[in-house]
Design a protein around this motif. Structure first.
Motif, PDB file in Angstrom:
ATOM      1  N   THR A 376       0.817  -1.213   0.000  1.00 37.35           N
ATOM      2  CA  THR A 376       0.000   0.000   0.000  1.00 37.35           C
ATOM      3  C   THR A 376       0.851   1.262   0.000  1.00 37.35           C
ATOM      4  OG1 THR A 376      -0.206  -0.310   2.395  1.00 37.35           O
ATOM      5  CG2 THR A 376      -2.038  -1.054   1.038  1.00 37.35           C
ATOM      6  N   ALA A 377       1.965   1.253   0.723  1.00 40.81           N
ATOM      7  CA  ALA A 377       2.820   2.436   0.731  1.00 40.81           C
ATOM      8  C   ALA A 377       3.541   2.601  -0.598  1.00 40.81           C
ATOM      9  CB  ALA A 377       3.828   2.350   1.877  1.00 40.81           C
ATOM     10  N   ALA A 378       3.937   1.491  -1.220  1.00 34.41           N
ATOM     11  CA  ALA A 378       4.645   1.576  -2.505  1.00 34.41           C
ATOM     12  C   ALA A 378       3.768   2.214  -3.569  1.00 34.41           C
ATOM     13  CB  ALA A 378       5.103   0.186  -2.940  1.00 34.41           C
ATOM     14  N   VAL A 379       2.516   1.785  -3.660  1.00 32.77           N
ATOM     15  CA  VAL A 379       1.653   2.367  -4.693  1.00 32.77           C
ATOM     16  C   VAL A 379       1.268   3.801  -4.351  1.00 32.77           C
ATOM     17  CG1 VAL A 379       0.780   0.106  -5.372  1.00 32.77           C
ATOM     18  CG2 VAL A 379      -0.461   1.424  -3.667  1.00 32.77           C
ATOM     19  N   SER A 380       1.270   4.137  -3.054  1.00 33.02           N
ATOM     20  CA  SER A 380       0.947   5.508  -2.664  1.00 33.02           C
ATOM     21  C   SER A 380       1.989   6.503  -3.135  1.00 33.02           C
ATOM     22  CB  SER A 380       0.789   5.601  -1.141  1.00 33.02           C
ATOM     23  OG  SER A 380      -0.367   4.914  -0.707  1.00 33.02           O
ATOM     24  N   VAL A 381       3.229   6.041  -3.340  1.00 35.23           N
ATOM     25  CA  VAL A 381       4.272   6.921  -3.855  1.00 35.23           C
ATOM     26  C   VAL A 381       3.828   7.540  -5.185  1.00 35.23           C
ATOM     27  CG1 VAL A 381       6.655   7.029  -4.705  1.00 35.23           C
ATOM     28  CG2 VAL A 381       6.112   5.670  -2.666  1.00 35.23           C
ATOM     29  N   GLY A 382       3.077   6.777  -5.966  1.00 31.85           N
ATOM     30  CA  GLY A 382       2.595   7.308  -7.228  1.00 31.85           C
ATOM     31  C   GLY A 382       1.191   7.860  -7.175  1.00 31.85           C
ATOM     32  N   LYS A 383       0.285   7.124  -6.568  1.00 29.09           N
ATOM     33  CA  LYS A 383      -1.121   7.510  -6.696  1.00 29.09           C
ATOM     34  C   LYS A 383      -1.511   8.669  -5.782  1.00 29.09           C
ATOM     35  CE  LYS A 383      -3.478   4.372  -3.485  1.00 29.09           C
ATOM     36  NZ  LYS A 383      -4.581   3.398  -3.377  1.00 29.09           N
ATOM     37  N   LYS A 384      -0.626   9.101  -4.880  1.00 26.68           N
ATOM     38  CA  LYS A 384      -0.946  10.284  -4.082  1.00 26.68           C
ATOM     39  C   LYS A 384      -0.565  11.589  -4.771  1.00 26.68           C
ATOM     40  CE  LYS A 384      -1.636   8.317   0.412  1.00 26.68           C
ATOM     41  NZ  LYS A 384      -1.486   8.452   1.868  1.00 26.68           N
ATOM     42  N   PRO A 385       0.604  11.725  -5.405  1.00 29.02           N
ATOM     43  CA  PRO A 385       0.898  13.005  -6.079  1.00 29.02           C
ATOM     44  C   PRO A 385       0.296  13.140  -7.468  1.00 29.02           C
ATOM     45  CG  PRO A 385       2.816  11.580  -6.182  1.00 29.02           C
ATOM     46  CD  PRO A 385       1.808  10.868  -5.313  1.00 29.02           C
ATOM     47  N   LEU A 386       0.080  12.040  -8.189  1.00 28.08           N
ATOM     48  CA  LEU A 386      -0.393  12.132  -9.566  1.00 28.08           C
ATOM     49  C   LEU A 386      -1.736  12.848  -9.713  1.00 28.08           C
ATOM     50  CD1 LEU A 386       0.677   8.677 -11.073  1.00 28.08           C
ATOM     51  CD2 LEU A 386       1.663  10.939 -11.545  1.00 28.08           C
ATOM     52  N   PRO A 387      -2.645  12.778  -8.722  1.00 26.03           N
ATOM     53  CA  PRO A 387      -3.907  13.522  -8.883  1.00 26.03           C
ATOM     54  C   PRO A 387      -3.755  15.025  -9.072  1.00 26.03           C
ATOM     55  CG  PRO A 387      -4.188  11.847  -7.204  1.00 26.03           C
ATOM     56  CD  PRO A 387      -2.727  11.843  -7.578  1.00 26.03           C
ATOM     57  N   LEU A 388      -2.611  15.606  -8.686  1.00 25.24           N
ATOM     58  CA  LEU A 388      -2.413  17.031  -8.954  1.00 25.24           C
ATOM     59  C   LEU A 388      -2.549  17.340 -10.433  1.00 25.24           C
ATOM     60  CD1 LEU A 388       0.632  17.861  -6.623  1.00 25.24           C
ATOM     61  CD2 LEU A 388      -1.639  18.924  -6.504  1.00 25.24           C
ATOM     62  N   TYR A 389      -2.107  16.405 -11.275  1.00 22.00           N
ATOM     63  CA  TYR A 389      -2.102  16.620 -12.722  1.00 22.00           C
ATOM     64  C   TYR A 389      -2.956  15.543 -13.396  1.00 22.00           C
ATOM     65  CZ  TYR A 389       1.712  19.383 -10.944  1.00 22.00           C
ATOM     66  OH  TYR A 389       2.459  20.273 -10.205  1.00 22.00           O
ATOM     67  N   ALA A 390      -4.095  15.258 -12.766  1.00 22.33           N
ATOM     68  CA  ALA A 390      -4.932  14.152 -13.205  1.00 22.33           C
ATOM     69  C   ALA A 390      -5.628  14.425 -14.529  1.00 22.33           C
ATOM     70  CB  ALA A 390      -5.965  13.820 -12.133  1.00 22.33           C
ATOM     71  N   GLY A 391      -5.565  15.671 -15.033  1.00 24.48           N
ATOM     72  CA  GLY A 391      -6.103  15.948 -16.354  1.00 24.48           C
ATOM     73  C   GLY A 391      -5.226  15.404 -17.462  1.00 24.48           C
ATOM     74  N   THR A 392      -4.035  14.956 -17.119  1.00 24.12           N
ATOM     75  CA  THR A 392      -3.153  14.346 -18.111  1.00 24.12           C
ATOM     76  C   THR A 392      -3.846  13.104 -18.681  1.00 24.12           C
ATOM     77  OG1 THR A 392      -1.262  15.088 -16.802  1.00 24.12           O
ATOM     78  CG2 THR A 392      -0.836  13.437 -18.505  1.00 24.12           C
ATOM     79  N   ILE A 440       5.407  28.087 -12.139  1.00 22.12           N
ATOM     80  CA  ILE A 440       4.061  28.211 -11.577  1.00 22.12           C
ATOM     81  C   ILE A 440       3.021  28.245 -12.694  1.00 22.12           C
ATOM     82  CG2 ILE A 440       2.506  29.756 -10.334  1.00 22.12           C
ATOM     83  CD1 ILE A 440       4.801  30.425  -8.466  1.00 22.12           C
ATOM     84  N   ALA A 441       3.311  28.963 -13.764  1.00 17.49           N
ATOM     85  CA  ALA A 441       2.379  29.022 -14.892  1.00 17.49           C
ATOM     86  C   ALA A 441       2.171  27.640 -15.499  1.00 17.49           C
ATOM     87  CB  ALA A 441       2.902  29.987 -15.952  1.00 17.49           C
ATOM     88  N   PHE A 442       3.243  26.859 -15.599  1.00 21.54           N
ATOM     89  CA  PHE A 442       3.115  25.511 -16.148  1.00 21.54           C
ATOM     90  C   PHE A 442       2.241  24.637 -15.255  1.00 21.54           C
ATOM     91  CE2 PHE A 442       4.704  21.092 -16.334  1.00 21.54           C
ATOM     92  CZ  PHE A 442       4.290  20.794 -17.627  1.00 21.54           C
ATOM     93  N   ARG A 443       2.472  24.725 -13.950  1.00 21.11           N
ATOM     94  CA  ARG A 443       1.642  23.931 -13.036  1.00 21.11           C
ATOM     95  C   ARG A 443       0.173  24.325 -13.169  1.00 21.11           C
ATOM     96  NH1 ARG A 443       6.618  24.039 -10.361  1.00 21.11           N
ATOM     97  NH2 ARG A 443       7.141  22.085  -9.273  1.00 21.11           N
ATOM     98  N   ARG A 444      -0.079  25.615 -13.171  1.00 21.36           N
ATOM     99  CA  ARG A 444      -1.476  26.068 -13.228  1.00 21.36           C
ATOM    100  C   ARG A 444      -2.160  25.615 -14.516  1.00 21.36           C
ATOM    101  NH1 ARG A 444      -1.024  32.043 -10.376  1.00 21.36           N
ATOM    102  NH2 ARG A 444      -2.250  31.480  -8.546  1.00 21.36           N
ATOM    103  N   ARG A 445      -1.414  25.529 -15.583  1.00 19.42           N
ATOM    104  CA  ARG A 445      -2.009  25.100 -16.859  1.00 19.42           C
ATOM    105  C   ARG A 445      -2.510  23.658 -16.783  1.00 19.42           C
ATOM    106  NH1 ARG A 445      -1.536  27.211 -22.112  1.00 19.42           N
ATOM    107  NH2 ARG A 445      -1.955  25.670 -23.742  1.00 19.42           N
ATOM    108  N   ASN A 446      -1.870  22.857 -15.938  1.00 23.90           N
ATOM    109  CA  ASN A 446      -2.179  21.433 -15.905  1.00 23.90           C
ATOM    110  C   ASN A 446      -2.835  20.965 -14.611  1.00 23.90           C
ATOM    111  OD1 ASN A 446      -0.782  20.136 -18.456  1.00 23.90           O
ATOM    112  ND2 ASN A 446       0.638  21.696 -17.668  1.00 23.90           N
ATOM    113  N   LEU A 447      -3.030  21.869 -13.660  1.00 26.76           N
ATOM    114  CA  LEU A 447      -3.552  21.485 -12.347  1.00 26.76           C
ATOM    115  C   LEU A 447      -5.008  21.046 -12.391  1.00 26.76           C
ATOM    116  CD1 LEU A 447      -2.235  24.067  -9.729  1.00 26.76           C
ATOM    117  CD2 LEU A 447      -1.995  21.580  -9.633  1.00 26.76           C
ATOM    118  N   ILE A 448      -5.342  20.153 -11.491  1.00 24.69           N
ATOM    119  CA  ILE A 448      -6.737  19.797 -11.269  1.00 24.69           C
ATOM    120  C   ILE A 448      -7.431  20.959 -10.571  1.00 24.69           C
ATOM    121  CG2 ILE A 448      -6.419  18.770  -8.973  1.00 24.69           C
ATOM    122  CD1 ILE A 448      -8.282  16.473 -10.016  1.00 24.69           C
ATOM    123  N   GLY A 449      -8.745  21.048 -10.723  1.00 18.43           N
ATOM    124  CA  GLY A 449      -9.483  22.148 -10.119  1.00 18.43           C
ATOM    125  C   GLY A 449     -10.828  21.708  -9.594  1.00 18.43           C
ATOM    126  N   GLU A 450     -11.490  22.613  -8.922  1.00 15.19           N
ATOM    127  CA  GLU A 450     -12.796  22.323  -8.337  1.00 15.19           C
ATOM    128  C   GLU A 450     -13.791  21.946  -9.436  1.00 15.19           C
ATOM    129  OE1 GLU A 450     -15.960  24.848  -5.699  1.00 15.19           O
ATOM    130  OE2 GLU A 450     -13.843  24.853  -5.057  1.00 15.19           O
TER     131      GLU A 450
END
Length: 819
Positions: A376-392, A440-450
């Motif tokens: 569970t911790a191993a997969v969390s390394v990926g599946k916890k930060p990836l939602p930031l850019y889940a529009g990919t 910051i502009a790059f992150r905002r272009r790809n960030l998930i939102g409400e």
């Protein structure tokens, strides 16, 4: 996924609200969506145990030893080698020492010999059963071989040292990449492990392997190879072991009580899980095991594992008296639990305009000798930060947990997310540099939102319908307020030509409990004087959870937080709760408390309606009374307490109880900034300030929330630039205490600035989600990104040290000279 209606937790609500799942098309928010009109919630109520802690009056597990005049002290004989088999254990010298009550080995009568896992997490446990209480097959320096109970600590430790152990030593392996090679020593016999996890291959020391994909990653890379407006960026990373550095060591008192039941007083985060696991291990009914949690001197995940409780209980049975087992500080640094090391690679495809087309992430974690939390911790390394850019549109995660002959990894604050955010957020910074965009502009272009539905957190689940809708997201405000606080747009360069200053940024997210896998319960009853007793199974680790629960109950009941007495967890009397982990307490248990308090309030309204002859729908509770809005009549809570119990016409105990579980796990968000000056001659760097702006929904207690952010930043800074657990070529630990570890001290700690960005999460109690873990995640990448912007070198392995910065600068100069 169904979407639950938001709770109506306002104290002035006129009817019982429902928290059952509602329409998938919309949510009903709390009746009050801001702090306006609130009495107990969204206020800085004093942490209810703060004065006890600072005055020394708080009682921790070890302090309860005085209740047992015949208490024995315990010590453990641990393995001196990293891998091998114990061929002989001579306990005669230990047994001959005066004051020794019991000496246990793996072969002692009554010693449990079945496999189990120490991971206190859910049921069935998502970890392999690969441990024994005492072990003849040893797999790391620190494995418990024998245990002693004696009249005092010195005698117990002397007896443990006197035990003579003979080994048949076997080759050991300490690197995960080497461990999976065909000629590596095999650490576990697959036939001896139960509850084997997905993808396990013990012939190659693989504990678990999982992979998942959204879209078609290979197709995205194939397109990039054919088009000039696509770039492929690849980075690697590595993170080390990290110690929890708990002030209070792991401590347990075990005894058989007057009813012949097993009672443990233990510094655990998961009393109910420990009860269940001990009942299984010792083959007794669950009803015959009681676990009491007193004050805890921090846990941070280390006490989410059942590490010493079985040894203490086995000694108590053998010695026929209460036994206290308290880990030494050296044991805390090599024989308890740790944040797992990780390494891996990320590849991505990005357009020249800055649109992410694909992210391909591979992760390898080092579980150490055994497997609690490994998969569970191993997969969390990926599946916890990836939602930031889940529009990919195309995402792939490949995660492997590997065994080595090093200490056992477990759960730690963030649970894989700090490692993953270091990987993802340094990678995102490199992409921005590659295409020449502001980070910051790059992150905002790809960030998930409400309003978005993200599926990245469910990347390992098959089929459609998995994911979570983002109903609250303050990440943009976090960025703006963090930028302003750190001075992102106004960095003054030092006058010296060899010193360079810059700010770095990293974003973070987390969860609020484990969706579909949590349960909190609460019971509240009213006393005659208008005060209340609140019982939950939740565990306050020093975070202030009890204070927050009291505030939630007080808000519903119109009481003051100090009118709510919150009792500590005790499996004999407290309602069930999964325990303190996964940032679940406020969100999950808080909802159970809100529901239970609402039930009690409805009973109060019924009493007042009879007393005042007023309609229930006209009643509100606030200012320690129930008021009829139309007539202006009121009855104080104290008057109601006496009237409900001693009334002439009707008598009843005003109380409420409820449980709460949910498929929801709303993510908090954070923007972390670091301000750094680097000396390009020496590689030395000065961190001027760390700023973290956090969207935790509504802050039930703003002061406690800021305290959580500050403490989490300190822990993140330690991982980024501080302590590191190292081992010699034989696997022996080089760290035996705080001085060896190098945890940042007061003089080393840069200023920490916490910022609360409050949003309203409609599924949380009074709009709250979580705050405890998310600020831990982003200090390492923010620091690495700041150094990259200052002197144009990237540090990809933690901790970041002047030596590593200097080496990278030298390599850059050499490469420039070659050109």
């Amino acid at each position: 996924m169904s979407r639950p209606d938001g709770p109506s937790g306002d104290q002035n609500a006129k009817s019982t609200s429902s928290t059952e799942p509602g329409s998938a098309d919309g949510d009903t928010p709390d009746d009050v969506s801001s702090a306006a009109g609130r009495d107990a919630v969204s206020t800085a109520a004093e942490k209810r145990d703060a004065r006890k802690i600072v005055t020394g009056e708080a009682k921790y597990t070890a302090d309860y030893g005085g209740q047992f005049p015949d208490l024995a002290e315990a010590a453990v004989r641990r393995s001196d080698i990293a891998h091998g088999v114990v061929t002989d254990i001579d306990t005669s010298d230990a047994e001959a020492i005066e004051g020794v009550y019991a000496v246990l080995t793996p072969d002692s009568a009554g010693m449990p010999d079945g496999p189990y896992t120490s991971a206190g997490q859910s049921y069935p446990e998502p970890s392999p059963w690969d441990l024994r209480v005492l072990r003849r097959r040893v797999r790391y320096v620190g494995d418990p071989i024998a245990a002693v109970a004696a009249k005092d600590t010195d005698t117990a430790r002397a007896a443990a040292r006197a035990i003579d152990v003979t080994y048949e030593e076997r080759p050991a392996v300490f690197d995960p990449d080497a461990a999976v090679s065909e000629d590596a020593p095999r650490i576990h016999d697959p036939d001896a492990v139960e509850n084997v996890q997905s993808g396990a291959d013990y012939d190659r020391n693989v504990e678990a392997h999982l992979a998942g994909e959204i879209g078609d990653v290979e197709a995205a890379f194939a397109v990039a190879a054919e088009r000039d407006d696509r770039s492929v960026v690849e980075t690697t990373w590595e993170t080390p072991y990290q110690s929890h550095c708990v002030p209070e060591p792991h401590t347990t008192i075990a005894r058989r009580d007057e009813d012949d039941r097993y009672h443990l007083v233990s510094s655990t985060q998961v009393p109910y899980h420990v009860r269940r696991q001990l009942a299984h291990l010792f083959d007794v009914p669950i009803r015959d095991v009681r676990v009491t949690k007193p004050q805890i001197g921090a846990g941070f995940g280390s006490k989410q594992s059942m590490v010493i409780e079985p040894i203490a209980l086995a000694l108590a049975i053998a010695a026929d008296r209460p036994v206290k087992l308290e880990a030494t500080r050296a044991e805390e640094f090599h024989a308890m639990r740790f944040r797992r090391p990780s390494r891996g690679r990320i590849r991505s495809v990005v357009t020249d305009d800055g649109d992410l087309q694909a992210i391909d992430m591979s992760v390898t974690t080092n579980s150490g000798a055994y497997g609690p939390h490994g998969m569970t911790a191993a997969v969390s390394v990926g599946k916890k930060p990836l939602p930031l850019y889940a529009g990919t549109p195309n995402l792939r995660l490949d995660a492997t947990a590997v065994h080595t002959n090093l200490p056992v990894a477990g759960a730690m604050r963030g649970y894989g997310a700090p490692q993953g955010h270091f990987a993802v957020e340094t990678h995102i910074a490199e992409i921005a540099r590659e295409i020449g965009m502001d980070p910051i502009a790059f992150r905002r272009r790809n960030l998930i939102g409400e309003g978005d539905v993200e599926t990245a957190s469910a990347i390992l689940k098959s089929g459609d319908g998995h994911g979570r809708r983002i109903r609250s997201c303050g990440i943009d405000e976090c960025i703006e307020r963090g930028k302003a606080a750190i001075g992102w747009d106004d960095v003054d360069q030092p006058p010296e030509d060899h010193r360079h200053r810059a700010c770095g940024v990293a974003l973070a997210t987390q969860g609020s409990g484990i969706p579909g896998d949590e349960l909190g319960a609460a019971h509240i009853k009213m006393n005659e004087d208008g005060s209340f007793i609140l019982q939950t199974g939740a565990v306050d680790l020093g975070t202030g959870a009890d204070t927050v629960m009291a505030q939630i109950a007080a808000e519903v009941l119109g009481a003051r937080p100090e009118d709510i007495l919150v009792q500590p967890s005790d499996t004999d009397v407290s309602p069930f709760d999964y325990g303190a982990y996964a940032s679940s307490t406020t969100y999950v248990t808080g909802q159970a408390v809100r529901k239970a308090a609402t039930e009690a309030r409805d009973q109060l309204f019924a009493v007042v309606a009879r007393l005042l002859d007023e309609p229930v729908d006209d009643l509100v509770a606030h200012d320690r009374a129930v008021h009829a809005e139309s007539s202006g009549s009121s009855v104080t809570l104290e008057e109601l307490g006496y009237a409900s119990i001693y009334g002439d016409d009707a008598r009843e105990q005003v109380m409420g109880e409820a449980s709460y579980s949910t498929d929801e796990s709303p993510p908090p968000f954070a923007a972390q900034f670091a301000d750094v000056t680097v000396d390009e001659r020496t590689g030395e760097f000065e961190v001027h300030e760390l700023v973290c702006a956090v969207d935790c929904g509504a802050a039930i207690n703003p002061d406690l929330a800021r305290g959580q952010i500050t403490g989490a930043m300190h822990m993140g800074y330690e991982l980024a630039a501080g302590g590191e657990l190292t081992f010699d070529e034989e696997g022996r630990p080089n760290v035996a205490g705080f001085r060896d570890y190098g945890m940042p001290r007061t003089a080393d700690q840069p200023p920490l600035t916490p910022i609360l960005v409050e949003t309203h999460e409609p599924t949380g109690p009074f709009g709250a989600k979580s705050v405890a873990e998310v600020p831990t995640n982003a200090v390492p990448p923010a620091l690495s990104n700041a150094i990259r912007r200052a002197v144009d070198v990237r540090i990809t392995d933690l901790p970041i040290t002047p030596e590593k910065v200097k080496s990278a600068l030298d390599q850059r100069r050499e490469s420039a000279d070659d050109v």
